[in-house]
Design an enzyme around this catalytic site. Structure first.
Site, PDB file in Angstrom:
ATOM      1  N   ALA A 158       0.778  -1.239   0.000  1.00 43.55           N
ATOM      2  CA  ALA A 158       0.000   0.000   0.000  1.00 43.55           C
ATOM      3  C   ALA A 158       0.810   1.289   0.000  1.00 43.55           C
ATOM      4  O   ALA A 158       0.310   2.338  -0.414  1.00 43.55           O
ATOM      5  CB  ALA A 158      -0.936   0.015   1.207  1.00 43.55           C
ATOM      6  N   CYS A 194       2.849  -0.372 -12.076  1.00 43.36           N
ATOM      7  CA  CYS A 194       3.228   0.823 -12.835  1.00 43.36           C
ATOM      8  C   CYS A 194       4.312   0.420 -13.838  1.00 43.36           C
ATOM      9  O   CYS A 194       5.342   1.077 -13.972  1.00 43.36           O
ATOM     10  CB  CYS A 194       3.686   1.950 -11.918  1.00 43.36           C
ATOM     11  SG  CYS A 194       4.997   1.521 -10.754  1.00 43.36           S
TER      12      CYS A 194
END
Length: 437
Positions: free
Chosen positions: A260, A381
């Site tokens: 996270a 990403c």
């Protein structure tokens, strides 16, 4: 005595390229040594050298008889800092010469003053012709790394994965990213906050109405954003803002944000879905969880924050199955090179296989924590298919209770691959997987 910015930039880029240090770790240490007004220039020098590293090294190849090695190695990066100033900044040449040569003293390489001064002046005298030669050169005659300012292994991977658009991706990576913000729906509607931006004379565009992501025309200090300290808005790229909408949390859901830190998506989910039952945010790096706590505090949000390894959920899991899991998996980060140019030089080809195995292992372990009928949103990403669509296809093949849900209009796509500069966003990947009941 004031610190020499060129010396700090040389140390910083040397630490990244030769020592494998992250720019995110190294740069703040150097910034701490200077007046805040000089922060922008130091960042410009460090980011610029790392963006254009192969090209700058190519520029100086004919001006030095032999490479700087050993204790002189930091002088090589000082030379690149000097060339970058002459080639890409508005700093007057005489100032670039003087400040760069003066940096030899704090770097303890006074004996290189003459060489560095000579190289910079020779480059400046021949600059017009050198740039003209590079511009007119047949790109195929230049080493690929020099022509595109990326490592050769990465260029080859992009050519294989995106034969029609690989150059567009490389070009996008060479530009500074725009500043994106998201509106905290717990405080204002999108229209209300857009009005506040207009009143503050902050120019902006609403690029994606579904996610309400706002792109600023020019970056601003966060403290100039209306109500930033009060939690009215946060800085987050448009691609990262898609997670909260794709996860589609429902009232009463038990939600896990896995891997996270620094907490942008955790907070966005809580803002977007305030009626969930509970949010748990885990990350293996306890130090990075401090950022999660800071973001939660600024936004006045609540989550259970745990330092835990996704590979060993038995060490932290409370036994309650989750309705929704966001797995923002460890990845190559090749989709955010424009934000973090050091990734080009820190990441190696052999890292990709290690990462894909780690991603698959995490997916398998986290899958067991999901309720039947629950949703796993896999995200990276990265722009590499090995970490994205191929990874999801492998998981679907190995898990008969996993069902892929299309995100794009093309139902044949496995997930949604956002490429750098698609709608001005970072490179990102999402795939939505349902656990069959």
């Amino acid at each position: 005595m004031a610190a020499n910015l060129r010396a700090l930039a040389a140390r910083c880029t040397f630490a990244v390229v030769d020592k494998g240090r992250s720019l995110s770790d190294e740069l703040p240490q150097q910034i701490a040594k200077i007046d805040i007004k000089d922060k922008g220039l130091l960042q410009e020098l460090c980011y610029g050298v790392l963006r254009h590293l192969p090209e700058l090294e190519y520029d100086v190849r004919d001006f030095i008889k032999k490479p700087f090695t050993g204790k002189q190695r930091v002088g090589h990066f000082l030379l690149l800092v000097g060339i970058y100033q002459i080639k890409y900044t508005r700093i007057p040449d005489h100032a670039a010469f003087n400040e760069t040569v003066s940096a030899c003293k704090p770097l303890k390489c006074d004996h290189l003053k003459g060489v560095i001064n000579g190289v910079l002046r020779n480059f400046q005298r021949q600059q017009s012709q050198l740039i003209k030669d590079e511009t007119q050169a047949d790109i195929s005659k230049l080493p690929a790394a020099v022509a595109f300012n990326h490592p050769s292994w990465f260029i080859k991977k992009l050519q294989g994965a995106y034969p029609e658009s690989w150059q567009d991706i490389l070009n996008a990576n060479m530009h500074r990213p725009p500043m994106w913000i998201r509106v905290n729906a717990l405080h204002h509607s999108l229209d209300e906050y857009l009005s506040l931006l207009a009143e503050a004379k902050i120019e902006h565009s609403l690029i994606d109405e579904k996610s309400s992501a706002i792109r600023l025309t020019e970056a601003v200090d966060v403290n100039k954003l209306p109500g930033f300290a009060l939690g009215w808005a946060s800085v987050q790229d448009g691609a990262a803002q898609q997670a909260a909408y794709l996860l589609d949390c429902q009232p009463g859901d038990n939600v896990l944000d896995c891997c996270a830190a620094p907490g942008g998506k955790t907070c966005h989910i809580l803002e977007h879905s305030p009626k969930i039952n509970a949010m748990t945010a885990i990350d293996i790096e306890a130090a990075r969880l401090e950022r999660v706590q800071e973001n939660l505090q600024r936004l006045n949000l609540q989550a259970k924050v745990i330092a835990g390894d996704a590979l060993t959920p038995e060490t932290w899991w409370d036994g309650q199955l989750y309705d929704r899991i966001l797995l923002d998996a460890p990845c190559s980060a090749t989709g955010v090179i424009r934000r973090h140019p050091d990734i080009k030089w820190l990441r190696k080809n052999e890292d990709i296989t290690v990462l894909t195995e780690l991603q698959q292992d995490i997916m398998k372990n986290i899958w067991s924590l999901l309720k039947p009928g629950g949703t796993l949103l896999y995200a990276t990403c990265s722009v590499l298919p090995e970490e994205n669509s191929e990874q999801v296809q492998r998981f679907l093949h190995d898990n008969s209770d996993a069902e892929h849900i299309a995100i794009t209009d093309n139902t044949n796509d496995i997930g949604w691959q956002i490429l750098p500069n698609d709608n001005s966003m970072d490179g990102f990947y999402y795939a939505k997987i349902i656990k069959k009941s």
